[in-house]
Each structure stands twice: as structure tokens, then as C-alpha cells.
Design a protein around this motif. Structure first.
Motif: not given
Lengths: 214, 214
Positions: B152-164
Motif C-alpha cells: 500500500g497505500g491506496v495510491t500505490t495499489i491503484r497504480q499497480f492495478l492500473d498497470a495490471d
């Protein structure tokens, strides 16, 4: 940390049956259709016997993944090791698990009949007499600070419960009926005087019962 | 076995909020009452910060117990490491976790601002720039065949999700409301096009959401 004695992934039918009366080489559990009992585990990514990639990583996978985690030894009854009864005629039988048993630790097989230890891959089988407390003491020493798994079968688990030596139990109730046989419990409520319990239904259809000492 | 990138024990409010806007030394999560979020984990026997014996060994304990299991490195965003922004004024801040951080592996802190690596006990913190794929490559090498935790946090998880790049996510929804802040998701259904999901209510009151790649 204390060294716990843990029952893990022990699977019973809807009626609490885990084994039939007539065990044989062809029927290790003495039940027709016993493979249905373990379908929940075989479907997970972390099932120790999995040979192909894939498998679910949902709730059930946490349980198969935990099978070896922090375990330093296993105790099993003789009937889990094989279908023989009485003195060993020879030492050819080396368990059901082939050349790569899934234990990867010392295993203590409880039997009144002497037999020399032997090693397959990174699993060593010892054959030990004595009461549950004595066997547990040996297994704890061999586990070098880690926990000890109580592998079953039913009779062995009940022996250790009677001696009040079990710290945690994970029992999986599978929604199948396989007829009569050895029952782990008359009711999953039978142990509530001594254990906390959580009952967790899995999306796969099985129900996980988690017990730990009060 | 493939080296997975795993989100574990990441806890959000009923509304999906995991952090507030105003992070500070006194409020690491930028939320009043953030400790309520993690009460479920603190109640388990395997909580890494537990100092006294006891704790539950039910469902929630399987999740805290799995925190370090087969993990060889962690990736975290800079805001998980500390409340500072911009270039490092000095190197005195060494994280929130004292002299014995709970990671026990290399940790890669994502930041645009250079800083030398340092070691506390058996955890080494590295400060790395670059896109998620580049950072993941470094973390995988450091993990020596084990999985990588995305902390985490949220921003980091979302970055990695966006990059699949994420393979599994374990998100815990706690039945609390702490006001507005950074949301992990608008709805827990948001990722179903890419992930299998199981939703498992715990007797403790939290709900575990388990995602793994389709």
C-alpha cells in the motif's frame, strides 16, 4: 511461542464420517467415493499434490497453504500409514505417498509393533509405541520449536482429544454422504466445553470448523 | 511456481476508505480512529506486533498468519513509509515501525527523491524511482523466488492495478466509518472483470474480500 499440536484440513462427511471399517490397499479410507471428500482441497492453487498450474486462491486456498506452515513434525496413526494390522510381515510398504511424501518433516507413526525408521526424500518415518503424551513429547523435540501436526485418522485424533493434548483443530465438513464408518464427532458441538469455535462456510460448498482451546 | 504480487490484510472502512488527506506524524493514516480499522488483526494470535500470549485462532488468524508466508520482498508507497513530501531534508526518519520492523525482507519504497538504503534488524529499506513494472522487477529479484507483497497505500495499489501487475488481493472491509479520504474502490465489484472474487464474512464482524486473476 508455544509449540502447538494442530489438526489441519481434516475432512469429514456431512455426518462426521472420515473413514470406513474396511480399509484396503484399493480403498485407503475404507469408503467408496472418498475422493469426493478432498475435492475442495484439490481445487486450490496450494494443494501439495497439484502438478498443473491454476487452482483457486480464495478461502479454501488459505487452508491448503497453511498445511506445512510452521509445522516441524507430524504424528499419525498406523491406519493412516497403511492398511496392515498386527506385526509387520516385511518392510516393503512405505506409505501411500510414493517417493515424495508431502510431509517434509519427521513423521511419527503410532504402532505397538517395532519397525526401523526409514527416509523418503525429506520425510523420515519413525514407528513409535507409547501413550499420546509420550509420542507428542518425541514429536515436539523433533519439530525443533515448530508446531506438530496431528494427521489423523479419526481414532488417533480422538485419543489425543481424550488426553486433552490438542490445541487447535481445523475440520472440514464436506456436503457428501458416504455411508457409515468411523465418526470424528456425533455433533460438531461436542467439544464446545473445551474449545472456542468458528464455523465458516466456504463458497466451494464445504464448511470450515475452526477450534482453539478456551 | 510463479512469483506473485500479493496485497494482504489491506483494511478499508465500510466505504472503502483507507487513508485520510491529512497525514502527519501523529496520524499515520490521516484518519481519526484509524486503530479501529485494525482491531480485527490485533485480536488474532498471529498478529506480528503481539507482545502478550493469547489471541484468537479462528478465521482472521489465518490471514494474519499468512502475512509473511512465502513473501520475499515488499513494495510500498512513500506515504506508507512516512508523512514527508518532496526531497528528504535529512535521513533521520526510518519509518513508523521502530527498531524491529515487521517485514523481515527487503522493502522497496517508491519515491522520486534519492535516499541511501538502510537496514533495521533484518529489514533493508531501498528507495526507488521508476514505474511500477520496473520496481516490481527489482523486488522480484530481491525476493529470490518468493512472492512480493504490495503493502500500500491506496495510491500505490491503484497504480499497480492500473498497470495490471497485481495477482491477488486480500482486502478487509471493517464495519466502521471514519469520514472521507482516499478510497481503494468505489465498489468492491469494480474489479470483477479481471479478478475472481470470494466474499467471506468473519465472525469478528469484518468481511474478507479475496481476489485472484481470472
Amino acid at each position: 511461542m508455544p509449540q502447538l499440536l494442530r489438526v489441519q484440513n481434516f475432512t469429514v462427511t456431512r455426518d462426521g464420517v472420515a473413514a470406513g471399517a474396511d480399509q484396503s490397499f484399493a480403498r485407503p479410507f475404507g469408503l467408496d467415493g472418498a475422493e469426493q471428500l478432498f475435492a475442495w482441497a484439490g481445487a486450490t492453487a496450494s494443494w501439495p499434490n497439484r502438478t498443473e498450474p491454476g487452482g483457486s486462491r480464495g478461502l479454501d486456498d488459505y487452508f491448503t497453504r497453511d498445511f506445512a506452515h510452521d509445522i516441524g513434525a507430524e504424528i499419525m496413526g498406523r491406519n493412516k500409514f497403511g492398511p496392515q494390522r498386527g506385526p509387520w510381515r516385511d518392510h516393503e510398504w512405505r506409505g501411500w505417498w510414493g517417493d515424495q511424501p508431502p510431509f517434509h518433516t519427521p513423521v511419527f507413526v503410532m504402532t505397538h509393533h517395532d519397525r526401523p525408521s526409514f527416509t523418503l526424500s525429506d520425510t523420515t518415518f519413525h514407528f513409535v509405541g507409547g501413550d499420546p503424551a509420550t509420542v507428542l513429547k518425541r514429536a515436539r523435540e523433533a519439530a525443533r520449536g515448530k508446531d506438530v501436526r496431528l494427521g489423523g485418522g479419526v481414532t488417533t485424533i480422538r485419543q489425543f482429544l481424550d488426553a486433552d493434548l490438542v490445541d487447535t483443530l481445523h475440520v472440514v465438513v464436506s456436503p457428501v454422504e458416504l455411508g457409515s464408518g468411523l465418526r470424528l464427532w456425533q455433533s460438531p458441538d461436542a467439544w464446545l466445553d473445551r474449545f472456542h469455535r468458528e464455523v465458516v462456510p466456504s463458497p466451494s460448498g464445504v464448511t470450515h470448523h475452526l477450534f482453539w482451546r478456551r
